[in-house]
Each structure stands twice: as structure tokens, then as C-alpha cells.
Design a protein around this motif. Structure first.
Motif, short mmCIF file in Angstrom:
data_model
loop_
_atom_site.label_atom_id
_atom_site.label_comp_id
_atom_site.label_asym_id
_atom_site.label_seq_id
_atom_site.Cartn_x
_atom_site.Cartn_y
_atom_site.Cartn_z
N UNK A 51 43.06 31.15 41.80
CA UNK A 51 43.08 31.19 40.34
C UNK A 51 41.73 31.75 39.91
N UNK A 52 41.73 32.84 39.17
CA UNK A 52 40.49 33.48 38.73
C UNK A 52 40.26 33.13 37.27
N UNK A 165 25.90 41.96 35.40
CA UNK A 165 25.23 42.96 36.24
C UNK A 165 26.20 43.73 37.15
N UNK A 166 27.50 43.35 37.13
CA UNK A 166 28.45 43.99 38.04
C UNK A 166 28.11 43.73 39.49
N UNK A 167 27.68 42.49 39.75
CA UNK A 167 27.16 42.13 41.07
C UNK A 167 28.26 41.52 41.94
N UNK A 168 28.81 42.28 42.86
CA UNK A 168 29.79 41.75 43.81
C UNK A 168 31.22 42.13 43.47
N UNK A 169 32.06 42.15 44.50
CA UNK A 169 33.46 42.54 44.34
C UNK A 169 34.24 41.55 43.47
N UNK A 171 33.11 39.52 41.09
CA UNK A 171 32.72 39.66 39.69
C UNK A 171 33.37 40.90 39.08
N UNK A 172 33.36 42.00 39.83
CA UNK A 172 33.96 43.23 39.33
C UNK A 172 35.46 43.06 39.12
N UNK A 173 36.12 42.34 40.03
CA UNK A 173 37.55 42.10 39.90
C UNK A 173 37.85 41.25 38.66
N UNK A 179 39.12 42.23 31.31
CA UNK A 179 38.52 43.19 30.38
C UNK A 179 37.29 42.61 29.71
N UNK A 180 36.47 41.92 30.48
CA UNK A 180 35.32 41.18 29.95
C UNK A 180 34.31 42.10 29.27
N UNK A 181 33.88 41.70 28.07
CA UNK A 181 32.88 42.45 27.31
C UNK A 181 31.57 41.66 27.24
#
Length: 273
Positions: A51-52, A165-169, A171-173, A179-181
Motif C-alpha cells: 500500500x503506497x 528531491x526525487x530521491x530514490x525509485x 519516491x519517484x513512483x 501526481x504530487x506537487x
């Protein structure tokens, strides 16, 4: 963008987390978990999905601490609501975890409790509901709840910084899934500040110390027993209210009987020597 409160305090402390599995138990706030609408595969070959949550937590199992505010059901299925400073968790216990069912049945709301359980998401889209299937539950106190808030705040802020920071797979997923802003991240950071505001300013970590189940149960029986003693089930319930699980209370009772510190004056009754 600064999202970490300057006064965030972290403690390395032992909390009553029952974790007999290799899979780590995540710490998330109720508002974050209840907002979860997405799942994802781990990609490591393990069965089942995660669950994300919107803050980027990937949860198979959770460790939560909060106030038990409602309990419903009996027998093999018990449902409960557990509140932290940000919202409410939906928790259930069923035949797969009989100790959790019995323990939850002994606890009268309101009470602070710690729960380790499996994360689950039922339904899809906006109708999805995130729930916790309890594996273990214990009564705790306000100090344990406050330390959990501090620990969970730190973990949440770490995840928010990874999102920013877009740090890690992972977090990016999470950013792709929700659609996080930048505004979303600021709002979630505000959630953390709300939680931290509930922590007592005079919190003392030294108040938490290891306890022996036998000692806890002895004290509970001493306080709750009358001239005739106390019923076996009532003794177990007293142990649960003192912080033991039902299984731990039964084990402690057997130890007290074996050690000769209590006896059975009549069938189903327990009395201290």
C-alpha cells in the motif's frame, strides 16, 4: 522549500513493537494512511503488493500507536478505530490472529494502544479504503504515544524530502502515482507539525523501561482481586489493561501458579498467596 521543523526531536527508544517477521513495520500517520489509494509491487519477487501512501510510504506492515476510540464485534472478528493526532486508522482483527482478537476484546475504549499489523487496501479509486489487519496489540501510555509521534514525524519528513528531491525509485513512483506537487508536500508537512504540537513539552524518555509480564500481572491481580480472589478471565483482562497481550497474560498467570505466588481457591478463580 523548507519542510523540516527546527524543533523536531528524535529519540532512539524501545517501543513495544511486536515484529516477528523480516518485513519491517512502517510508521505512518493516520491521515496519510487513510488517504492511500494506490498499491505497487515491490519488484523483488516477493508475494503481495505494498500500500503506497501520499507521503511515499510503502507499507506491507505497520506499527501504529494511538487512542482506541471505538471497538465493535465479537467472536472471531473485531473492528476498531484508533486515533492519532492527524486522523483515524481502521483496524480489524480476525481468526488469523486469535491473540489480537482476544486482546482487543479485553480493552475498553478509550485507551492508548500499540498495534502491529498488515496494511490492506480494499476497493479502487476514490472508494478505496486503507485498513490495518492487527497481528498484535498492547495497551500503552501517553508517553509511548508521544514517542511514536516523534518517530513517525521523523520518518514522514524523511519521505517528504525524498519526494521533493526525487530521491530514490520508491519516491519517484509515489510522485507518479499521486501526481504530487510542491503544494501537496507543504500540506503534508503541515500535517506533521499538527502531530508534533500534540506531544508534551515535558516528555521524558526515561519513563519507559522494560517490564516483566509476571510482575505486571501480579500487580494487576493484587489491585483487582477481592477477598475470594479474581476470575481467570478477569485476571487475563487485568493483564491486558496493564499492557500485556492476552497470550502474554495467560503465560504470566501460568508462571505465577508454577512459582507458587498464587493458587486456585476454586475452579476458575485465582488468588495471590
Amino acid at each position: 522549500m523548507e519542510i523540516r521543523p527546527v524543533l523536531l526531536r528524535r529519540y532512539n527508544s524501545t517501543l513495544p513493537e511486536t515484529d516477528g517477521f523480516m518485513e519491517p513495520a512502517e510508521r505512518v500517520f493516520a491521515r496519510d494512511f487513510s488517504a492511500a489509494r494506490q498499491t505497487a509491487d515491490s519488484g523483488d519477487g516477493r508475494d503481495g503488493s505494498y500500500v503506497v501512501t501520499p507521503t511515499g510510504a510503502w507499507c506491507r506492515r505497520l506499527f501504529i500507536v494511538g487512542a482506541l476510540t471505538e471497538r465493535r464485534g465479537s467472536g472471531e472478528i473485531v473492528q476498531a478505530r484508533i486515533a492519532d493526532p492527524t486522523g483515524t486508522f481502521r483496524v480489524s482483527a480476525d481468526w488469523q490472529s486469535p491473540d489480537a482478537v482476544e486482546t482487543l476484546g479485553c480493552i475498553e475504549p478509550p485507551a492508548f494502544v500499540a498495534v502491529t499489523g498488515r496494511a490492506a487496501l480494499t476497493g479502487t479509486g476514490e472508494r478505496a479504503h486503507a485498513t490495518v489487519d492487527a497481528e498484535a496489540i498492547n495497551v500503552v501510555d501517553r508517553t509511548v504515544r508521544d514517542i511514536w509521534v516523534l518517530s513517525t514525524a521523523g520518518a514522514t519528513l524523511d519521505r517528504l524530502e525524498a519526494l521533493r528531491d526525487g530521491d530514490g525509485e520508491r519516491a519517484a513512483a509515489a510522485v507518479r502515482l499521486y501526481g504530487t506537487t510542491a503544494e501537496d508536500i507543504r500540506e503534508m508537512a503541515a500535517m506533521v507539525r499538527t502531530a508534533l504540537a500534540s506531544v508534551r513539552s515535558d516528555l521524558a524518555v526515561g519513563e519507559i523501561a522494560p517490564v516483566v509480564g509476571r510482575d505486571l500481572l501480579f500487580a494487576a491481580i493484587e489491585e483487582g482481586g477481592g477477598a475470594r480472589g479474581i476470575g481467570f478471565d478477569d485476571a487475563v483482562a487485568a493483564g491486558v489493561r496493564s499492557g500485556l497481550s492476552a497470550r502474554e497474560a495467560r503465560t504470566a498467570l501460568e508462571e505465577l501458579l508454577a512459582a507458587g505466588e498464587c493458587y486456585q481457591p476454586a475452579s476458575g478463580m485465582i488468588k495471590l498467596i
